[in-house]
Design a protein around this motif. Structure first.
Motif, PDB file in Angstrom:
ATOM      1  N   MET A 191       0.812  -1.221   0.000  1.00 49.94           N
ATOM      2  CA  MET A 191       0.000   0.000   0.000  1.00 49.94           C
ATOM      3  C   MET A 191       0.845   1.271   0.000  1.00 49.94           C
ATOM      4  N   LEU A 192       2.104   1.143   0.419  1.00 49.10           N
ATOM      5  CA  LEU A 192       2.927   2.342   0.598  1.00 49.10           C
ATOM      6  C   LEU A 192       3.400   2.913  -0.733  1.00 49.10           C
ATOM      7  N   GLU A 193       3.213   4.213  -0.902  1.00 54.93           N
ATOM      8  CA  GLU A 193       3.757   4.935  -2.046  1.00 54.93           C
ATOM      9  C   GLU A 193       4.956   5.757  -1.557  1.00 54.93           C
ATOM     10  N   GLU A 194       5.614   6.438  -2.477  1.00 55.05           N
ATOM     11  CA  GLU A 194       6.828   7.171  -2.119  1.00 55.05           C
ATOM     12  C   GLU A 194       6.576   8.218  -1.042  1.00 55.05           C
ATOM     13  N   GLU A 195       5.420   8.830  -1.061  1.00 58.46           N
ATOM     14  CA  GLU A 195       5.068   9.825  -0.045  1.00 58.46           C
ATOM     15  C   GLU A 195       5.111   9.218   1.351  1.00 58.46           C
ATOM     16  N   HIS A 196       4.549   8.019   1.482  1.00 64.14           N
ATOM     17  CA  HIS A 196       4.508   7.360   2.785  1.00 64.14           C
ATOM     18  C   HIS A 196       5.900   6.897   3.219  1.00 64.14           C
ATOM     19  N   LYS A 197       6.648   6.362   2.267  1.00 63.33           N
ATOM     20  CA  LYS A 197       7.997   5.884   2.577  1.00 63.33           C
ATOM     21  C   LYS A 197       8.906   7.039   3.000  1.00 63.33           C
ATOM     22  N   GLU A 198       8.760   8.163   2.339  1.00 65.88           N
ATOM     23  CA  GLU A 198       9.589   9.331   2.671  1.00 65.88           C
ATOM     24  C   GLU A 198       9.250   9.834   4.075  1.00 65.88           C
ATOM     25  N   TRP A 199       7.977   9.828   4.404  1.00 63.01           N
ATOM     26  CA  TRP A 199       7.560  10.273   5.740  1.00 63.01           C
ATOM     27  C   TRP A 199       8.170   9.368   6.809  1.00 63.01           C
ATOM     28  N   ILE A 200       8.100   8.062   6.581  1.00 58.15           N
ATOM     29  CA  ILE A 200       8.686   7.114   7.532  1.00 58.15           C
ATOM     30  C   ILE A 200      10.195   7.316   7.648  1.00 58.15           C
ATOM     31  N   ALA A 201      10.856   7.449   6.505  1.00 55.25           N
ATOM     32  CA  ALA A 201      12.319   7.581   6.489  1.00 55.25           C
ATOM     33  C   ALA A 201      12.795   8.829   7.225  1.00 55.25           C
ATOM     34  N   ASN A 202      11.971   9.865   7.260  1.00 53.45           N
ATOM     35  CA  ASN A 202      12.362  11.128   7.886  1.00 53.45           C
ATOM     36  C   ASN A 202      12.017  11.210   9.369  1.00 53.45           C
ATOM     37  N   LEU A 203      11.395  10.163   9.902  1.00 53.72           N
ATOM     38  CA  LEU A 203      11.090  10.182  11.333  1.00 53.72           C
ATOM     39  C   LEU A 203      12.372  10.123  12.150  1.00 53.72           C
ATOM     40  N   PRO A 204      12.497  10.932  13.188  1.00 50.95           N
ATOM     41  CA  PRO A 204      13.695  10.865  14.035  1.00 50.95           C
ATOM     42  C   PRO A 204      13.672   9.649  14.949  1.00 50.95           C
ATOM     43  N   PHE A 205      14.853   9.197  15.350  1.00 47.73           N
ATOM     44  CA  PHE A 205      14.957   8.066  16.282  1.00 47.73           C
ATOM     45  C   PHE A 205      14.436   8.441  17.663  1.00 47.73           C
ATOM     46  N   SER A 206      14.684   9.677  18.077  1.00 46.43           N
ATOM     47  CA  SER A 206      14.274  10.145  19.398  1.00 46.43           C
ATOM     48  C   SER A 206      14.011  11.647  19.338  1.00 46.43           C
ATOM     49  N   LEU A 207      13.397  12.160  20.390  1.00 42.85           N
ATOM     50  CA  LEU A 207      13.172  13.595  20.535  1.00 42.85           C
ATOM     51  C   LEU A 207      13.512  14.005  21.962  1.00 42.85           C
ATOM     52  N   GLN A 208      13.890  15.279  22.105  1.00 35.56           N
ATOM     53  CA  GLN A 208      14.219  15.795  23.425  1.00 35.56           C
ATOM     54  C   GLN A 208      13.636  17.188  23.604  1.00 35.56           C
ATOM     55  N   THR A 209      13.182  17.466  24.811  1.00 37.41           N
ATOM     56  CA  THR A 209      12.858  18.824  25.225  1.00 37.41           C
ATOM     57  C   THR A 209      13.641  19.092  26.507  1.00 37.41           C
ATOM     58  N   GLU A 210      13.430  20.249  27.102  1.00 37.37           N
ATOM     59  CA  GLU A 210      14.141  20.553  28.345  1.00 37.37           C
ATOM     60  C   GLU A 210      13.761  19.568  29.446  1.00 37.37           C
ATOM     61  N   GLU A 211      12.476  19.170  29.473  1.00 37.07           N
ATOM     62  CA  GLU A 211      11.983  18.293  30.540  1.00 37.07           C
ATOM     63  C   GLU A 211      11.972  16.814  30.160  1.00 37.07           C
ATOM     64  N   PHE A 212      11.775  16.510  28.852  1.00 35.18           N
ATOM     65  CA  PHE A 212      11.446  15.152  28.422  1.00 35.18           C
ATOM     66  C   PHE A 212      12.460  14.574  27.445  1.00 35.18           C
ATOM     67  N   TYR A 213      12.590  13.243  27.510  1.00 33.86           N
ATOM     68  CA  TYR A 213      13.305  12.479  26.489  1.00 33.86           C
ATOM     69  C   TYR A 213      12.354  11.400  25.974  1.00 33.86           C
ATOM     70  N   PHE A 214      12.243  11.281  24.652  1.00 29.32           N
ATOM     71  CA  PHE A 214      11.316  10.338  24.035  1.00 29.32           C
ATOM     72  C   PHE A 214      12.068   9.349  23.156  1.00 29.32           C
ATOM     73  N   CYS A 215      11.819   8.059  23.349  1.00 30.46           N
ATOM     74  CA  CYS A 215      12.350   7.032  22.465  1.00 30.46           C
ATOM     75  C   CYS A 215      11.304   5.933  22.323  1.00 30.46           C
ATOM     76  N   HIS A 216      11.512   5.031  21.387  1.00 31.46           N
ATOM     77  CA  HIS A 216      10.552   3.946  21.201  1.00 31.46           C
ATOM     78  C   HIS A 216      10.893   2.756  22.094  1.00 31.46           C
ATOM     79  N   GLY A 217      12.123   2.297  22.029  1.00 35.57           N
ATOM     80  CA  GLY A 217      12.574   1.173  22.841  1.00 35.57           C
ATOM     81  C   GLY A 217      13.448   1.652  23.986  1.00 35.57           C
ATOM     82  N   THR A 218      14.746   1.785  23.702  1.00 28.60           N
ATOM     83  CA  THR A 218      15.701   2.359  24.649  1.00 28.60           C
ATOM     84  C   THR A 218      16.401   3.524  23.956  1.00 28.60           C
ATOM     85  N   PRO A 219      17.207   4.298  24.666  1.00 26.30           N
ATOM     86  CA  PRO A 219      17.926   5.397  24.015  1.00 26.30           C
ATOM     87  C   PRO A 219      18.919   4.960  22.942  1.00 26.30           C
ATOM     88  N   THR A 220      19.197   3.656  22.833  1.00 27.43           N
ATOM     89  CA  THR A 220      20.143   3.195  21.815  1.00 27.43           C
ATOM     90  C   THR A 220      19.556   2.151  20.864  1.00 27.43           C
TER      91      THR A 220
END
Length: 242
Positions: A84-113
């Motif tokens: 079902m995936l077209e290039e638009e969807h694949k590009e969106w997935i490919a550009n997702l960051p591994f993690s995000l950070q703010t002053e208060e928060f750290y976000f990851c999916h599994g672990t930081p590594t």
């Protein structure tokens, strides 16, 4: 300051819509999404359209996002979504960051590594159990934020560490239970068929943490799982168990 954290939608558009409506009704504008957006036998493209429409959601990559870009995968569910995936969807997935950070928060999916390792749980022949404190501390070593969010297990959980850090798993929006063969065979069961997410609220120097369970109409997701022959998903969506 109130922040909503969602994760592990797995193509369950009806669950995602119910969660976003609840978040909006509570007046919360800051939303972080910890990954695994489309993988599963459900509705990946509908989920994609809603996520890109909601510009205020900040998304990161999960392991089940990454594997959708593997053109050599022999996983039938991966292949189902890939058709079902077209290039638009694949590009969106490919550009997702591994993690995000703010002053208060750290976000990851599994672990930081790693996006495929569990931060809080370990597997044994007797099932999953909470890791030792020292093992969790090693995994978050070097993270400066005091509030660390992880996902991947689909189990809502809060763990307070002796260094004043708090690790929070919001659970899964779209898939309340699953089984896996790695690192050994195990089941992860939330015990509820509802959609799960978490709200954190700053109260002076403390944090109010709320695990939210949202009922929603599961008929379409259950029917679609049956059509794809995924009886495991049917039971998970019906009961929160495998």
């Amino acid at each position: 300051m109130r922040t909503a954290i969602i994760s592990d939608i797995h193509g369950n558009i009806d669950a995602l819509q119910a969660v976003l409506v609840d978040i909006k009704n509570r007046g919360i504008k800051d939303i972080y999404n910890l990954g695994d957006h489309f993988y599963g036998p459900l509705f990946p493209l509908e989920t994609y359209k809603l996520l890109v429409k909601e510009k205020h959601i900040r998304n990161i990559r999960g392991n089940c996002d990454r594997i959708l870009l593997d053109i050599h995968s022999e996983n039938p569910t991966v292949q189902y979504v890939q058709t079902m995936l077209e290039e638009e969807h694949k590009e969106w997935i490919a550009n997702l960051p591994f993690s995000l950070q703010t002053e208060e928060f750290y976000f990851c999916h599994g672990t930081p590594t790693s996006d495929e390792s569990y931060l809080l749980e370990e597997m044994s022949p007797n099932g999953s159990r909470l890791k030792k404190t020292e093992d969790i501390l090693k995994l978050v070593n070097g993270i400066s934020q005091n509030i660390i969010f992880c996902a991947h297990t689909h189990i809502p959980r809060v763990v307070y560490l002796p260094n004043n850090k708090i690790v929070i798993n919001p659970g899964s929006v779209g898939l309340p239970a699953y089984e896996d063969e790695l690192p050994i065979y195990h089941k992860m069961e939330s015990g509820t068929p509802h959609a799960n997410y978490t709200i954190v609220t700053k109260k002076e120097n403390d944090w109010l943490i709320e695990h939210i369970h949202i009922p929603y109409n599961r008929e379409a997701a259950i029917l679609q799982s049956k059509k794809c022959g995924r009886i495991d998903w049917v039971k998970a969506l019906q009961t929160g168990r495998i």
